[in-house]
Design a protein around this motif. Structure first.
Motif, short mmCIF file in Angstrom:
data_model
loop_
_atom_site.label_atom_id
_atom_site.label_comp_id
_atom_site.label_asym_id
_atom_site.label_seq_id
_atom_site.Cartn_x
_atom_site.Cartn_y
_atom_site.Cartn_z
N MET A 1 0.82 -1.21 0.00
CA MET A 1 0.00 0.00 0.00
C MET A 1 0.86 1.26 0.00
SD MET A 1 -3.09 1.09 2.59
CE MET A 1 -3.92 -0.46 2.37
N LEU A 2 2.06 1.19 0.60
CA LEU A 2 2.95 2.35 0.61
C LEU A 2 3.38 2.73 -0.79
CD1 LEU A 2 4.50 4.42 2.28
CD2 LEU A 2 6.33 2.75 2.58
N SER A 3 3.63 1.73 -1.63
CA SER A 3 4.01 2.00 -3.02
C SER A 3 2.88 2.67 -3.78
CB SER A 3 4.41 0.69 -3.71
OG SER A 3 5.50 0.08 -3.06
N GLU A 4 1.64 2.29 -3.49
CA GLU A 4 0.49 2.90 -4.16
C GLU A 4 0.35 4.36 -3.76
OE1 GLU A 4 -2.90 0.59 -3.21
OE2 GLU A 4 -2.16 -1.24 -4.17
N LEU A 5 0.58 4.66 -2.49
CA LEU A 5 0.50 6.05 -2.05
C LEU A 5 1.60 6.90 -2.68
CD1 LEU A 5 -0.32 5.56 1.75
CD2 LEU A 5 -1.88 6.21 -0.08
N LEU A 6 2.78 6.33 -2.86
CA LEU A 6 3.87 7.06 -3.49
C LEU A 6 3.59 7.35 -4.96
CD1 LEU A 6 6.89 5.21 -1.85
CD2 LEU A 6 6.46 7.67 -1.71
N GLN A 7 2.77 6.53 -5.58
CA GLN A 7 2.42 6.77 -6.98
C GLN A 7 1.50 7.97 -7.14
OE1 GLN A 7 0.81 3.11 -8.45
NE2 GLN A 7 2.76 1.99 -8.27
N GLY A 8 0.80 8.34 -6.06
CA GLY A 8 -0.02 9.54 -6.09
C GLY A 8 -1.18 9.48 -7.04
N THR A 9 -1.85 8.35 -7.12
CA THR A 9 -2.98 8.21 -8.04
C THR A 9 -4.23 8.93 -7.53
OG1 THR A 9 -3.52 6.10 -7.00
CG2 THR A 9 -2.15 6.04 -8.97
N ASP A 10 -4.36 9.08 -6.22
CA ASP A 10 -5.55 9.71 -5.65
C ASP A 10 -5.34 11.22 -5.57
OD1 ASP A 10 -6.67 7.25 -5.37
OD2 ASP A 10 -6.00 6.99 -3.30
N ALA A 11 -6.28 11.97 -6.13
CA ALA A 11 -6.22 13.43 -6.08
C ALA A 11 -7.23 13.95 -5.08
CB ALA A 11 -6.48 14.00 -7.47
N GLY A 12 -6.95 15.13 -4.55
CA GLY A 12 -7.87 15.77 -3.64
C GLY A 12 -7.84 15.23 -2.23
N GLY A 13 -6.75 14.59 -1.85
CA GLY A 13 -6.68 13.99 -0.53
C GLY A 13 -5.66 14.68 0.36
N LEU A 14 -5.68 14.28 1.62
CA LEU A 14 -4.73 14.76 2.63
C LEU A 14 -4.00 13.56 3.18
CD1 LEU A 14 -3.47 16.73 4.70
CD2 LEU A 14 -5.54 16.43 6.09
N LEU A 15 -2.70 13.54 3.01
CA LEU A 15 -1.86 12.46 3.53
C LEU A 15 -1.05 13.00 4.70
CD1 LEU A 15 0.09 9.79 1.59
CD2 LEU A 15 1.27 11.06 3.37
N VAL A 16 -1.15 12.33 5.83
CA VAL A 16 -0.45 12.74 7.05
C VAL A 16 0.58 11.67 7.41
CG1 VAL A 16 -0.67 13.27 9.50
CG2 VAL A 16 -2.41 14.07 7.89
N ILE A 17 1.82 12.10 7.58
CA ILE A 17 2.89 11.22 8.03
C ILE A 17 3.13 11.50 9.51
CG2 ILE A 17 5.30 10.53 7.74
CD1 ILE A 17 5.13 11.47 4.85
N GLN A 18 2.78 10.55 10.35
CA GLN A 18 2.98 10.69 11.79
C GLN A 18 4.32 10.08 12.18
OE1 GLN A 18 -0.53 10.35 14.63
NE2 GLN A 18 -1.18 9.00 13.00
N ASP A 19 5.14 10.88 12.87
CA ASP A 19 6.40 10.35 13.36
C ASP A 19 6.53 10.65 14.84
OD1 ASP A 19 6.93 13.03 13.48
OD2 ASP A 19 8.81 12.95 12.35
N SER A 20 7.63 10.27 15.43
CA SER A 20 7.90 10.50 16.84
C SER A 20 9.40 10.64 17.02
CB SER A 20 7.35 9.35 17.70
OG SER A 20 8.03 8.15 17.40
N VAL A 21 9.81 10.83 18.26
CA VAL A 21 11.24 10.96 18.54
C VAL A 21 11.96 9.65 18.26
CG1 VAL A 21 11.03 10.32 20.97
CG2 VAL A 21 12.89 11.84 20.25
N ASN A 22 11.24 8.53 18.25
CA ASN A 22 11.86 7.22 17.98
C ASN A 22 12.27 7.06 16.53
OD1 ASN A 22 11.46 6.39 20.67
ND2 ASN A 22 9.37 5.74 20.21
#
Length: 296
Positions: A1-22
Motif C-alpha cells: 500500500m505504501l508503493s500505491e500512495l507514493l504513486q499519487g494516483t488519488d487526487a484531492g486527498g490529505l496524507l499525514v505522516i505521523q512520526d515520533s522521537v523514535n
C-alpha cells in the motif's frame, strides 16, 4: 500500500505522516516530494522546520525546478519587518495565493513541513478548517503533511487524522536501515483499509518496500500502553482457587429454580386452591363499561 500512495494516483486527498522521537518521518516526506517531482508535478513546500537548502539536499537539481519553497523557517512568527511566511498566514486565502503565484495551469501538490509548529500557535479547529477548505478547493491537487504525534495531545492528533484520507505512522524496524509503516487509507466509498509494511529509504529517496513485519519476536510495548494491575496491592484476594471455584459451581442459587420446582409451579396438581368470584346484586358492574365507577 505504501508503493500505491507514493504513486499519487488519488487526487484531492490529505496524507499525514505521523512520526515520533523514535523515528523521524522527514526522509519519507522527502520521498513523497521526490516521487511527485518525478511525475512532473509542481510541488509547493511550506517549510517551517528546515531551510530550503536542507530540504533540497539529496534531490536531483533537474527536478527542483518545479519545487517552490516558501520560507517559513527563518521567521515563522513574524518578528521581523518583512517575513516571508508565518504561522498566522496558515489560512485558505494566503495559502491559495502562495500556490497560485507561480505560472502553472495544473493544480499543485502542497507539502507542509510540518503541521506541529503551526498547531503550537494556531488552534486545532482553525487548522482543521483550513485543511478542509484546501481539500475542497481547486488550488491544490493534494496535501502532504508531517506531524510529530508525540508532542501533541491525542485529541489534536485525532482531529487532524480524522480529516486525512491516508495516514502513515512510522516506527523503527528491527534493523538500523529499516522502518515500519502502519498505513490507514480511507476510500471514497467509505471503506477503510489498513496495512503494515517494512520499508527502507535509499540515498536518492527511493522507497524500497520489503514486506510485512515479523511479529514472532519479543514485542516492545509502549510504556503508555502498559496498564497496571488494579488488584496487585490489595489486602484481600479477589481470585478463586480451583477448590473454591468448584464449590461455587455446585452451589444452588436461591433465585434459580430447578426443573422439578418449575414443573410443580406451572402445573397445579390435585388439591390446589383456586379463587372464584361471583358478583352479587349489590355490585355495580357494567360489562359494556367496566370503568364506569371510576371518576375519570
Amino acid at each position: 500500500m505504501l508503493s500505491e500512495l507514493l504513486q499519487g494516483t488519488d487526487a484531492g486527498g490529505l496524507l499525514v505522516i505521523q512520526d515520533s522521537v523514535n523515528y523521524p518521518g522527514r526522509h519519507l516526506l522527502k520521498s513523497f516530494i521526490n516521487a511527485a517531482l518525478n511525475r512532473e508535478e509542481v510541488v509547493h513546500v511550506i517549510g517551517f522546520e528546515i531551510s530550503e537548502t536542507e530540504l533540497k539536499d539529496g534531490l536531483k537539481r533537474s527536478l527542483t525546478e518545479r519545487l517552490h519553497f516558501h520560507n517559513a523557517f527563518t521567521d515563522p512568527l513574524g518578528w521581523t519587518d518583512h517575513p516571508a511566511f508565518t504561522v498566522h498566514q496558515f489560512n485558505l486565502e494566503d495559502l491559495t495565493h502562495v500556490v497560485k503565484q507561480t505560472s502553472h495551469s495544473k493544480p499543485a501538490t502542497l507539502v507542509i513541513d510540518s503541521l506541529s509548529l503551526v498547531l503550537r500557535h494556531v488552534s486545532a479547529p482553525a487548522v482543521c478548517r483550513t485543511l478542509q477548505q484546501l481539500k475542497k478547493g481547486d488550488a491544490v491537487r493534494s496535501i502532504i503533511s508531517l506531524l510529530h504525534a508525540d508532542i501533541h495531545q491525542r485529541g489534536t492528533v485525532g482531529s487532524i487524522c480524522h480529516l486525512a484520507t491516508s495516514i502513515i505512522t512510522v516506527a523503527p524496524g528491527l534493523k538500523g536501515d529499516e522502518a515500519v509503516a502502519k498505513i490507514t487509507k480511507r476510500l471514497k466509498s467509505g471503506k477503510v483499509m489498513q496495512d503494515e509494511e517494512v520499508f527502507s529509504i535509499k540515498d536518492d529517496f527511493t522507497v524500497i518496500v520489503q514486506g510485512k513485519p515479523n511479529h514472532t519476536g519479543p514485542r516492545q510495548d509502549d510504556p503508555e500502553e502498559l496498564e497496571t494491575d488494579p488488584t496487585a496491592n490489595l489486602t484481600f484476594n479477589l481470585r478463586l482457587s480451583d477448590t473454591e471455584r468448584e464449590a461455587k459451581e455446585k452451589l444452588a442459587l436461591p433465585f434459580v429454580f430447578s426443573k422439578e420446582k418449575k414443573t410443580a409451579l406451572l402445573h397445579s396438581g390435585p388439591g390446589s386452591g383456586r379463587i372464584l368470584y361471583e358478583p352479587d346484586a349489590n355490585d355495580d358492574y357494567d360489562e359494556e363499561d367496566p370503568d364506569d365507577d371510576l371518576d375519570v
